[in-house]
Design an enzyme around this catalytic site. Structure first.
Site, PDB file in Angstrom:
ATOM      1  N   GLY A 227       0.842  -1.191   0.000  1.00  0.00           N
ATOM      2  CA  GLY A 227       0.000   0.000   0.000  1.00  0.00           C
ATOM      3  C   GLY A 227       0.873   1.235   0.000  1.00  0.00           C
ATOM      4  O   GLY A 227       2.059   1.160   0.340  1.00  0.00           O
TER       5      GLY A 227
ATOM      6  N   GLN B 240       2.972   9.956   1.804  1.00  0.00           N
ATOM      7  CA  GLN B 240       4.284   9.294   1.861  1.00  0.00           C
ATOM      8  C   GLN B 240       5.185   9.703   0.702  1.00  0.00           C
ATOM      9  O   GLN B 240       6.400   9.553   0.773  1.00  0.00           O
ATOM     10  CB  GLN B 240       4.120   7.768   1.843  1.00  0.00           C
ATOM     11  CG  GLN B 240       3.454   7.221   3.103  1.00  0.00           C
ATOM     12  CD  GLN B 240       3.302   5.720   3.028  1.00  0.00           C
ATOM     13  OE1 GLN B 240       2.346   5.229   2.437  1.00  0.00           O
ATOM     14  NE2 GLN B 240       4.225   4.979   3.622  1.00  0.00           N
TER      15      GLN B 240
ATOM     16  N   CYS C 103       5.852  -0.421   7.541  1.00  0.00           N
ATOM     17  CA  CYS C 103       5.499   0.797   6.806  1.00  0.00           C
ATOM     18  C   CYS C 103       6.727   1.257   6.042  1.00  0.00           C
ATOM     19  O   CYS C 103       7.834   1.276   6.580  1.00  0.00           O
ATOM     20  CB  CYS C 103       5.053   1.886   7.792  1.00  0.00           C
ATOM     21  SG  CYS C 103       4.592   3.439   6.989  1.00  0.00           S
ATOM     22  N   LEU C 104       6.520   1.643   4.783  1.00  0.00           N
ATOM     23  CA  LEU C 104       7.641   2.121   3.975  1.00  0.00           C
ATOM     24  C   LEU C 104       8.237   3.405   4.552  1.00  0.00           C
ATOM     25  O   LEU C 104       9.393   3.723   4.274  1.00  0.00           O
ATOM     26  CB  LEU C 104       7.187   2.346   2.527  1.00  0.00           C
ATOM     27  CG  LEU C 104       6.727   1.077   1.794  1.00  0.00           C
ATOM     28  CD1 LEU C 104       6.141   1.431   0.435  1.00  0.00           C
ATOM     29  CD2 LEU C 104       7.872   0.081   1.650  1.00  0.00           C
TER      30      LEU C 104
ATOM     31  N   HIS D 199      -4.503   1.185   7.720  1.00  0.00           N
ATOM     32  CA  HIS D 199      -3.149   1.738   7.847  1.00  0.00           C
ATOM     33  C   HIS D 199      -2.984   2.934   6.889  1.00  0.00           C
ATOM     34  O   HIS D 199      -2.435   3.975   7.273  1.00  0.00           O
ATOM     35  CB  HIS D 199      -2.154   0.605   7.536  1.00  0.00           C
ATOM     36  CG  HIS D 199      -0.711   0.994   7.421  1.00  0.00           C
ATOM     37  ND1 HIS D 199       0.257   0.535   8.277  1.00  0.00           N
ATOM     38  CD2 HIS D 199      -0.060   1.782   6.513  1.00  0.00           C
ATOM     39  CE1 HIS D 199       1.442   1.027   7.916  1.00  0.00           C
ATOM     40  NE2 HIS D 199       1.278   1.792   6.847  1.00  0.00           N
ATOM     41  N   GLU D 200      -3.495   2.798   5.668  1.00  0.00           N
ATOM     42  CA  GLU D 200      -3.368   3.882   4.675  1.00  0.00           C
ATOM     43  C   GLU D 200      -4.240   5.089   5.036  1.00  0.00           C
ATOM     44  O   GLU D 200      -3.816   6.234   4.888  1.00  0.00           O
ATOM     45  CB  GLU D 200      -3.722   3.389   3.268  1.00  0.00           C
ATOM     46  CG  GLU D 200      -2.915   2.201   2.759  1.00  0.00           C
ATOM     47  CD  GLU D 200      -1.420   2.350   2.896  1.00  0.00           C
ATOM     48  OE1 GLU D 200      -0.920   3.490   2.946  1.00  0.00           O
ATOM     49  OE2 GLU D 200      -0.747   1.315   2.978  1.00  0.00           O
TER      50      GLU D 200
ATOM     51  N   HIS E 204      -2.605   7.198   7.458  1.00  0.00           N
ATOM     52  CA  HIS E 204      -1.632   8.126   6.842  1.00  0.00           C
ATOM     53  C   HIS E 204      -2.323   9.412   6.395  1.00  0.00           C
ATOM     54  O   HIS E 204      -1.766  10.503   6.531  1.00  0.00           O
ATOM     55  CB  HIS E 204      -0.975   7.491   5.610  1.00  0.00           C
ATOM     56  CG  HIS E 204       0.197   6.596   5.895  1.00  0.00           C
ATOM     57  ND1 HIS E 204       1.342   7.025   6.533  1.00  0.00           N
ATOM     58  CD2 HIS E 204       0.414   5.293   5.584  1.00  0.00           C
ATOM     59  CE1 HIS E 204       2.208   6.023   6.604  1.00  0.00           C
ATOM     60  NE2 HIS E 204       1.668   4.952   6.045  1.00  0.00           N
TER      61      HIS E 204
HETATM   62  O1  GNR Z   1       4.043  -2.664   2.655  1.00  0.00           O
HETATM   63  C1  GNR Z   1       3.334  -2.515   3.659  1.00  0.00           C
HETATM   64  N1  GNR Z   1       2.999  -3.594   4.394  1.00  0.00           N
HETATM   65  C2  GNR Z   1       2.031  -3.551   5.395  1.00  0.00           C
HETATM   66  C3  GNR Z   1       1.939  -4.632   6.255  1.00  0.00           C
HETATM   67  C4  GNR Z   1       1.001  -4.646   7.246  1.00  0.00           C
HETATM   68  C5  GNR Z   1       0.126  -3.594   7.384  1.00  0.00           C
HETATM   69  C6  GNR Z   1       0.211  -2.507   6.551  1.00  0.00           C
HETATM   70  C7  GNR Z   1       1.158  -2.488   5.560  1.00  0.00           C
HETATM   71  S1  GNR Z   1       1.243  -1.127   4.490  1.00  0.00           S
HETATM   72  C8  GNR Z   1       2.921  -1.157   4.058  1.00  0.00           C
HETATM   73  C9  GNR Z   1       3.228  -0.104   3.022  1.00  0.00           C
HETATM   74  C10 GNR Z   1       2.989   1.264   3.624  1.00  0.00           C
HETATM   75  O2  GNR Z   1       3.748   1.820   4.359  1.00  0.00           O
HETATM   76  N2  GNR Z   1       1.842   1.826   3.369  1.00  0.00           N
HETATM   77  O3  GNR Z   1       1.539   3.008   3.921  1.00  0.00           O
HETATM   78 NI    NI Z   2       2.622   3.047   5.815  1.00  0.00          NI
END
Ligand code: GNR
Ligand code: NI
Length: 176
Positions: free
Chosen positions: A49, A54, A98-99, A140-141, A144
């Site tokens: 995601g 980001q 998270c990236l 999670h997104e 953000h």
């Molecule tokens: O790559 C991602 N893996 C992930 C694993 C578990 C819960 C959420 C994520 S999202 C993350 C990529 C990212 O930072 N998206 O904002």
């Molecule tokens: Ni993230």
């Protein structure tokens, strides 16, 4: 078809990640080009995601694809101006990454299922219920888009340990 561009991913503790993103006005060609570049950046990272903020764009949009691997064709989902209109009482726990918080993982508890309303790649309104990793990822997104990182769901101690390690890694990677 134009060439896609890989975008730089902003890393914590950059305060820009705390920005609350603003709704997208129109789903037009510029926005679609941005989303295509975000998808390419997500696949290259690799991640499942990616939210606008980001890559430095404080608009309420995200891309996700929780299913892909070498054997599965890419099938990115583009989500614009998402609203969670229902969340299950049932919770699920996932070891999130998270990236923008590279190399750190922690368990986060969230609703196991959510119903969303959003605009898709074509600007059409969609309502759908997601479960499993899709539900975890989209929450999670959407966090953000509200300036929230998964580490904000952890204890203050765990969060500050992760921030400290991120700062050290960033210091050590500066080329003099
Ligand atoms: O790559 C991602 N893996 C992930 C694993 C578990 C819960 C959420 C994520 S999202 C993350 C990529 C990212 O930072 N998206 O904002
Ligand atoms: Ni993230």
């Amino acid at each position: 078809m134009e060439k896609t561009v890989l975008l730089d991913v902003i890393e914590a503790p950059d305060p820009y990640l705390k920005t609350v993103s603003t709704p997208v006005g129109a789903v037009d060609a510029d926005l679609r080009r941005l989303m295509t570049n975000m998808a390419e950046t997500m696949y290259e990272a690799p991640g499942i995601g990616l939210a606008g903020i980001q890559v430095g764009v404080s608009k309420r949009l995200l891309v996700m694809d929780t299913n892909w691997d070498e054997a599965t064709p890419r099938n990115p989902k583009f989500i614009i101006n998402p609203e969670i209109i229902w969340a299950s009482d049932e919770r699920s726990v996932y070891n999130e990454g998270c990236l923008s918080v590279p190399e750190h993982y922690a368990e986060v508890e969230r609703p196991a299922e959510v119903t969303l309303r959003y605009l898709d790649y074509n600007g059409e309104q969609v309502e759908e219920t997601l479960s499993g990793l899709d539900a975890t990822c989209v929450q999670h997104e959407i966090d953000h888009l509200d300036g929230v990182l998964f580490i904000d769901h952890l204890s203050k101690l765990k969060r500050s340990m992760i921030i400290k390690r991120l700062r050290k890694t960033q210091r050590d990677s500066v080329v003099l």
